[in-house]
Design a protein around this motif. Structure first.
Motif, mmCIF file in Angstrom:
data_model
loop_
_atom_site.group_PDB
_atom_site.id
_atom_site.type_symbol
_atom_site.label_atom_id
_atom_site.label_comp_id
_atom_site.label_asym_id
_atom_site.label_seq_id
_atom_site.Cartn_x
_atom_site.Cartn_y
_atom_site.Cartn_z
ATOM 1 N N TYR A 307 0.783 -1.319 0.160
ATOM 2 C CA TYR A 307 -0.038 -0.114 -0.008
ATOM 3 C C TYR A 307 0.888 1.250 0.139
ATOM 4 O O TYR A 307 0.682 2.447 -0.590
ATOM 5 C CB TYR A 307 -1.035 -0.073 1.266
ATOM 6 N N LYS A 308 2.142 1.123 0.440
ATOM 7 C CA LYS A 308 2.737 2.349 0.593
ATOM 8 C C LYS A 308 3.384 2.841 -0.851
ATOM 9 O O LYS A 308 3.664 4.095 -0.713
ATOM 10 C CB LYS A 308 4.116 2.183 1.603
ATOM 11 N N VAL A 309 3.465 2.001 -1.673
ATOM 12 C CA VAL A 309 4.052 2.274 -3.129
ATOM 13 C C VAL A 309 3.127 3.432 -3.593
ATOM 14 O O VAL A 309 3.400 4.488 -4.055
ATOM 15 C CB VAL A 309 3.898 1.089 -3.965
ATOM 16 N N GLN A 310 1.593 3.050 -3.559
ATOM 17 C CA GLN A 310 0.861 4.006 -4.141
ATOM 18 C C GLN A 310 0.918 5.182 -3.340
ATOM 19 O O GLN A 310 0.575 6.473 -3.740
ATOM 20 C CB GLN A 310 -0.734 3.311 -4.017
ATOM 21 N N LEU A 311 0.812 5.158 -1.756
ATOM 22 C CA LEU A 311 0.836 6.429 -1.023
ATOM 23 C C LEU A 311 1.950 7.500 -1.313
ATOM 24 O O LEU A 311 1.896 8.475 -1.476
ATOM 25 C CB LEU A 311 0.799 5.985 0.572
ATOM 26 N N ALA A 312 3.117 6.610 -1.721
ATOM 27 C CA ALA A 312 4.277 7.354 -1.983
ATOM 28 C C ALA A 312 4.007 8.166 -3.541
ATOM 29 O O ALA A 312 4.360 9.353 -3.419
ATOM 30 C CB ALA A 312 5.523 6.613 -1.969
ATOM 31 N N ARG A 313 3.519 7.370 -4.402
ATOM 32 C CA ARG A 313 3.149 7.941 -5.664
ATOM 33 C C ARG A 313 2.335 9.167 -5.508
ATOM 34 O O ARG A 313 2.405 10.440 -5.878
ATOM 35 C CB ARG A 313 2.422 6.815 -6.365
ATOM 36 N N VAL A 314 1.146 8.914 -4.580
ATOM 37 C CA VAL A 314 0.396 9.980 -4.288
ATOM 38 C C VAL A 314 1.147 11.320 -3.691
ATOM 39 O O VAL A 314 0.692 12.430 -4.100
ATOM 40 C CB VAL A 314 -0.975 9.567 -3.584
ATOM 41 N N ALA A 315 1.882 11.128 -2.808
ATOM 42 C CA ALA A 315 2.501 12.252 -2.311
ATOM 43 C C ALA A 315 3.442 13.007 -3.088
ATOM 44 O O ALA A 315 3.360 14.107 -3.123
ATOM 45 C CB ALA A 315 3.478 11.540 -1.115
ATOM 46 N N VAL A 316 4.187 12.278 -4.147
ATOM 47 C CA VAL A 316 4.939 12.864 -5.068
ATOM 48 C C VAL A 316 3.963 13.582 -6.102
ATOM 49 O O VAL A 316 4.384 14.779 -6.172
ATOM 50 C CB VAL A 316 5.834 12.116 -5.674
ATOM 51 N N LYS A 317 2.866 13.289 -6.431
ATOM 52 C CA LYS A 317 2.162 13.947 -7.284
ATOM 53 C C LYS A 317 1.569 15.237 -6.782
ATOM 54 O O LYS A 317 1.590 16.333 -7.312
ATOM 55 C CB LYS A 317 0.955 13.017 -7.882
ATOM 56 N N ARG A 318 1.057 14.966 -5.471
ATOM 57 C CA ARG A 318 0.398 16.200 -4.817
ATOM 58 C C ARG A 318 1.484 17.192 -4.273
ATOM 59 O O ARG A 318 1.293 18.397 -4.544
ATOM 60 C CB ARG A 318 -0.472 15.692 -3.586
#
Ligand SMILES: Cc1cc2nc3c(=O)[nH]c(=O)nc-3n(C[C@H](O)[C@H](O)[C@H](O)COP(=O)(O)OP(=O)(O)OC[C@H]3O[C@@H](n4cnc5c(N)ncnc54)[C@H](O)[C@@H]3O)c2cc1C
Ligand code: FES
Ligand code: FES
Lengths: 329, 209
Positions: A307-318
């Motif tokens: 789940y952290k892979v997606q969270l990190a992606r979202v963090a970078v994008k935002r």
């Protein structure tokens, strides 16, 4: 907590000479918000605490044409309230105000924040930084690794670097200054974080008898920077993923980018892939998404943390979208 | 803290992980100094520096405006000194790890976790505990607002919360709801009295207390 002797040097040179040359005997004591907990849990059992809070040279925040200089003893709360930080490094101010709690920010120092030890629950329970069982099998691989690293986790180190301030300082190209028996040295902050390969190493490029004296940050008024955290609880907890970015624009296109992630690897993680993906692009939902995908392209989840892979992606994008739309303020 | 643990010497080996090998190597720094003694003096960078402990050290504190003295080891936290030496039991010991806020006191007017401050470093600072807030029989406005807004259930978090609220309002006399959430995030309540506490703060903010 085991007993220890306590000494309060008033100069950096005294502090250095009161520290032992190998780990385990002495510890630097700053705000104590991390160190005392480690000592109560018997993870660390120093014979001597060297309280550095009486050293005047380690205090103070100044801002001029060279940028920002922050003494290692500056409290997180004080730094968050500093008018120059708010104005010229808004993403740093935001990261500071989101860290920990008011009571911790009143005691915790910037030096201590950058040197705080990992929150990995194996480490905090006395199994070491690179926990193994008697047969040499790595405990984290089959254990509860829900908060562990998703990048740079193929060696024995699987903890994540705990400071939420380090990534944004690295995005702003901060340097850290150290002083030890061999004199002074300065390193880019990202070089201060190392991945230990054996239990005798720590996760910082810090000698047992060296102290962090100050952090310097170059001027950043030409940068669009932002910090974005994803937390399970809104506050007073450690995040699941952090991204900090600093963009230098040429018109509406990115001239150069710094993309740094926290809570994904044993060190604050600079993503070259994301930086390349952004080069000469304008920032849109689409380019931010692509840069985020690039940042996590090499991620390898452990058994319980995909789940952290997606969270990190979202963090970078935002973080990218936030920076492009005017930054942290 | 494991002072009462008979196996504590065993535990060094098992639990101290990283520092285990280093720990066994330790020899140069002496440990056993059981009596209250004056500080030992060591030379550091050519200057004399006093070293306190590991045995008991005479200490002096200013707590709620009064002087207090005690002989304490450097490892004693401010919280344990307040509760065990000076009978000031308002600040509570819950997590003892800077994670709950029950031990909140003021040090030079700033809220801190007394469990994570060493008593020895609290010397020379102005310490104020929840006990200092009442004036005679009269509750402090923050305490009164807790009563008026039903902001307490079991009450265990309440002293820490009251002190944190006072420090918060001193700094933010006109807080926004977002300020309140962030400014009081360092205190946890197991009974879930957060709503009452928000109402108490809102009431005080209006009054300009
Ligand atoms: C509930 C909770 C939530 C938290 N949330 C966050 C968060 O969101 N983000 C975040 O970044 N942090 C968070 N923290 C961690 C907190 O920020 C750190 O505990 C704090 O910054 C450490 O600073 P200190 O001055 O108290 O360090 P200390 O506890 O005094 O020291 C920490 C370590 O650094 C070493 N050290 C300290 N200063 C120096 C120096 N000048 N030179 C060399 N070594 C030094 C010490 O020897 C020790 O190993 C949280 C902590 C708690 C308890
Ligand atoms: S007892 Fe100090 S914060 Fe919980
Ligand atoms: S009232 Fe019970 S913990 Fe807060």
């Amino acid at each position: 907590m085991r007993s220890f002797e306590y000494v309060s040097p008033t100069t950096k040179a005294q502090a250095v000479s009161l520290l032992a040359g190998n780990w385990g005997q002495t510890e630097v004591f700053a705000g104590g918000t991390d160190l005392l907990a480690l000592m109560k849990d018997d993870v660390l059992a120093p014979k001597r605490l060297v309280n550095i809070k009486q050293i005047k040279d380690l205090q103070g925040v100044t801002y001029n044409a060279q940028g920002l200089r922050v003494g290692a003893l500056t409290n997180l709360g004080e730094l968050a309230d500093d008018a120059n930080v708010k104005k010229n490094y808004p993403a740093l101010a935001e990261a500071l105000i989101e860290a920990a709690s008011p009571q911790i920010r009143n005691m915790a120092t910037l030096g201590g924040n950058l040197c705080q030890r990992p929150r990995c629950w194996y480490f905090r329970n006395g199994f070491g930084l690179l926990p193994k069982d008697e047969t040499g099998k790595e405990l984290i691989i089959e254990g509860d690794n829900r908060y562990h690293a998703i990048l740079a986790n193929d060696g024995p180190a699987k903890f994540v670097s705990p400071s939420t301030i380090a990534p944004v300082l690295i995005a702003y190209a901060a340097k850290i200054r150290l002083e030890g028996p061999k004199g002074k040295r300065e390193l880019p902050l990202e070089k201060f974080y190392v991945v230990p390969k054996t239990e005798t190493e720590r996760e910082h490029d810090l000698q047992p008898n060296e102290i962090v004296t100050e952090v310097v940050v170059p001027p950043a008024t030409d940068a669009k920077a932002a910090h974005y955290e994803i937390r399970q609880k809104e506050a007073f907890d450690w995040p699941l993923a952090v991204a900090a970015v600093a963009l230098r624009m040429n018109g509406s296109n990115v001239q150069s980018a710094r993309v740094v992630m926290g809570y994904v690897a044993p060190v604050p993680w600079i993503s070259m892939e994301a930086e390349q993906a952004l080069s000469s692009q304008n920032i849109s939902e689409d380019t931010a998404q692509r840069a985020a995908a690039a940042a996590l392209r090499n991620a390898k989840a452990l058994s319980h943390n995909s789940y952290k892979v997606q969270l990190a992606r979202v963090a970078v994008k935002r973080a990218l979208l936030k920076a492009a739309s005017g930054g942290a303020a | 803290m494991r002072d009462d643990d008979p196996n504590q010497n065993e535990k060094v080996d098992e639990r101290s992980g990283v520092s285990r090998r280093d720990f066994l190597k330790i020899s140069s720094i002496s440990v056993a100094v059981p009596l209250v003694t004056g500080p030992k003096v060591v030379f550091a960078a050519g200057e004399q520096v006093p070293v306190h402990g590991p045995g008991k050290v005479p200490m002096e504190f200013t707590i709620n405006g009064k002087k207090h003295k005690a002989d304490l080891e450097p490892r004693v936290t401010l919280l344990d000194a307040l509760r065990d030496e000076f009978d000031l039991t308002g600040a509570k010991r819950v997590c003892d790890r800077a994670e709950c806020g029950a031990c909140t006191v003021l040090m030079d007017n700033k809220a801190v976790y007394a469990c994570s401050v060493l008593a020895i470093e609290a010397q020379g600072r102005q310490i104020a505990t929840v006990e200092s807030l009442m004036q005679g029989d009269k509750l402090h406005p923050v305490q009164q607002a807790f009563v008026d807004n039903d902001a307490s259930q079991c009450g265990f978090c309440t002293p820490g919360f009251v002190v944190a609220c006072k420090a918060f309002l001193d700094k933010h006399p006109n807080p926004t709801p977002e300020d309140i959430r962030r400014g009081l995030s360092g205190n946890l309540c197991r009974c879930g009295t957060y709503h009452g506490i928000q109402l108490a703060i809102a009431q005080l903010a209006q009054k300009g207390a």
